[in-house]
Design an enzyme around this catalytic site. Structure first.
Site, short mmCIF file in Angstrom:
data_model
loop_
_atom_site.label_atom_id
_atom_site.label_comp_id
_atom_site.label_asym_id
_atom_site.label_seq_id
_atom_site.Cartn_x
_atom_site.Cartn_y
_atom_site.Cartn_z
N ASP A 46 3.27 -73.24 42.36
CA ASP A 46 4.51 -73.78 42.19
C ASP A 46 5.82 -73.91 43.09
O ASP A 46 6.22 -74.66 42.90
CB ASP A 46 5.11 -73.48 40.48
CG ASP A 46 3.43 -73.82 39.68
OD1 ASP A 46 2.86 -74.46 40.06
OD2 ASP A 46 3.54 -72.94 38.42
N GLY A 47 6.42 -72.13 42.84
CA GLY A 47 7.32 -72.79 44.57
C GLY A 47 7.14 -73.36 45.14
O GLY A 47 8.28 -73.86 45.88
N ARG A 96 29.87 -64.26 27.56
CA ARG A 96 29.88 -63.33 28.09
C ARG A 96 28.40 -62.33 28.03
O ARG A 96 27.99 -62.00 27.33
CB ARG A 96 30.82 -61.78 27.82
CG ARG A 96 32.12 -62.36 27.54
CD ARG A 96 33.14 -60.60 27.20
NE ARG A 96 34.22 -61.33 27.47
CZ ARG A 96 35.30 -60.17 27.33
NH1 ARG A 96 35.24 -59.04 26.40
NH2 ARG A 96 36.62 -60.32 27.21
N ALA A 118 10.10 -72.34 32.84
CA ALA A 118 9.66 -71.14 33.47
C ALA A 118 11.04 -70.17 33.19
O ALA A 118 11.14 -69.18 32.20
CB ALA A 118 10.15 -71.78 34.83
N HIS A 119 12.16 -69.49 34.27
CA HIS A 119 12.58 -68.87 33.83
C HIS A 119 13.92 -69.16 32.89
O HIS A 119 13.64 -68.13 32.02
CB HIS A 119 13.71 -68.74 34.95
CG HIS A 119 14.41 -67.67 35.20
ND1 HIS A 119 15.78 -67.59 36.70
CD2 HIS A 119 14.96 -66.70 34.50
CE1 HIS A 119 16.55 -66.26 35.71
NE2 HIS A 119 16.11 -65.63 34.90
N ALA A 120 14.12 -69.80 32.14
CA ALA A 120 14.96 -70.33 30.91
C ALA A 120 13.62 -69.18 29.87
O ALA A 120 14.46 -69.16 28.74
CB ALA A 120 15.00 -71.90 30.75
N SER A 151 11.71 -67.29 29.67
CA SER A 151 11.67 -65.85 29.68
C SER A 151 13.07 -65.64 29.30
O SER A 151 13.14 -63.73 28.51
CB SER A 151 11.53 -65.14 31.65
OG SER A 151 10.93 -65.48 32.51
#
Length: 296
Positions: free
Chosen positions: A72-73, A177, A191-193, A195
């Site tokens: 995917d990268g 914060r 993806a990252h979201a 996780s």
């Protein structure tokens, strides 16, 4: 065999020997039916003889289809880079681990790839995000980068919680914060979201999601916005932060207190071609184990 695409580029920039093996196999097969072209770095990894290779800019001018071999990268990098140069459809052959975007395996080249080349496919457009930065001592935003998955502002060298102020379409929305913020497209929602606790968004949804990263608050939740929104995130002075801005996992620049990042939908998009049997929900179930029953 009648091929709909007359000039096909192959990109597989990877040190994995299995990628090179698949690229060689694919290149030799395509040369029997149409014009095939290899990207420069891809050609350098191959054992098979190639008379000439091409830069991404040259491929964008010549080709009407791009096949990316890898994970995917690799797909994200190629899709993002090529879409800026020209709108060219992309197909992914998986030689990585997950293969959520590269949905054809090397064993399926003839059974699933070649029908696409004949014109039997599902076309899908995925939008990208673009980010611009205005440093605290300047008056204008400078274009920085685009991303197909996500743009992330995260704790940098000091790895400390920091504060952000978020404005949406010119209106103050909230302060946060946290260890950072993920600004994701529907493509990046798996993806990252994901996780960080973000929602899964179907690729057809025209929306952007803001996902706080480990916020110092019990009431912090992801926020889904219309993709037409313009988001401005200002870095506050709390903890003397130097957060890093990254796009699709690549760190681009470090920020300081007072810097502003403007994010919005990019005018250019990535066109992906899938086999006719492509099913997004099947990909969720088989690759992310979404909806898996705990008890049979």
């Amino acid at each position: 065999m009648t091929i709909q695409f007359q000039h096909i580029a192959i990109i597989g920039t990877h040190t994995n020997p299995s990628v090179a093996q698949t690229v060689c196999q694919l290149f030799q097969l395509l040369c029997q039916h149409t014009n095939a072209y290899l990207e420069n770095e891809t050609a350098q990894t191959l054992d098979c003889h190639v008379d000439k290779s091409y830069s991404l800019k040259e491929l964008a001018q010549i080709c009407d289809l791009v096949i990316v071999v890898g994970g995917d990268g690799n797909f994200l990098n190629a899709g993002r880079s090529l879409s800026i140069l020209k709108s060219i459809p992309i197909i992914g052959i998986n030689r990585g681990k997950l293969g959520f975007l590269t949905d054809i395996t090397p064993d399926e080249i003839e059974s699933r790839l070649f029908p696409i080349l004949k014109g039997h496919y599902v076309k899908e457009k995925r939008f990208m995000l673009e980010a611009s930065i205005k440093k605290k001592d300047t008056s204008k935003y400078n274009h920085t980068t685009v991303a197909l998955n996500d743009i992330v502002i995260a704790a940098g060298q000091h790895n400390r919680l920091f504060q952000m102020s978020v404005h949406i379409d010119g209106r103050y929305a909230f302060d946060q914060r946290a260890d950072g913020m993920i600004i994701s497209t529907p493509t990046g929602s798996t993806a990252h979201a994901l996780s960080a606790g973000g929602p899964i968004m179907h690729p057809s949804i025209d929306a952007i999601v803001l996902v706080p990263m480990y916020s110092h608050s019990l009431n912090s939740r992801p926020l889904i916005l219309n993709a037409k929104s313009t988001i401005v995130i200002t870095i506050a002075e709390y903890n003397n932060p130097e957060p890093a801005l990254s796009f699709d996992g690549h760190t681009k620049t470090y920020l300081q207190a007072g810097d502003r990042v403007q994010l919005k939908k990019c005018k250019k998009s990535v066109t992906i071609l899938h086999p006719e049997s492509y099913d997004y929900f099947h990909s969720l179930r088989s690759k992310l184990h979404w909806g898996k029953m705990l008890f049979p």
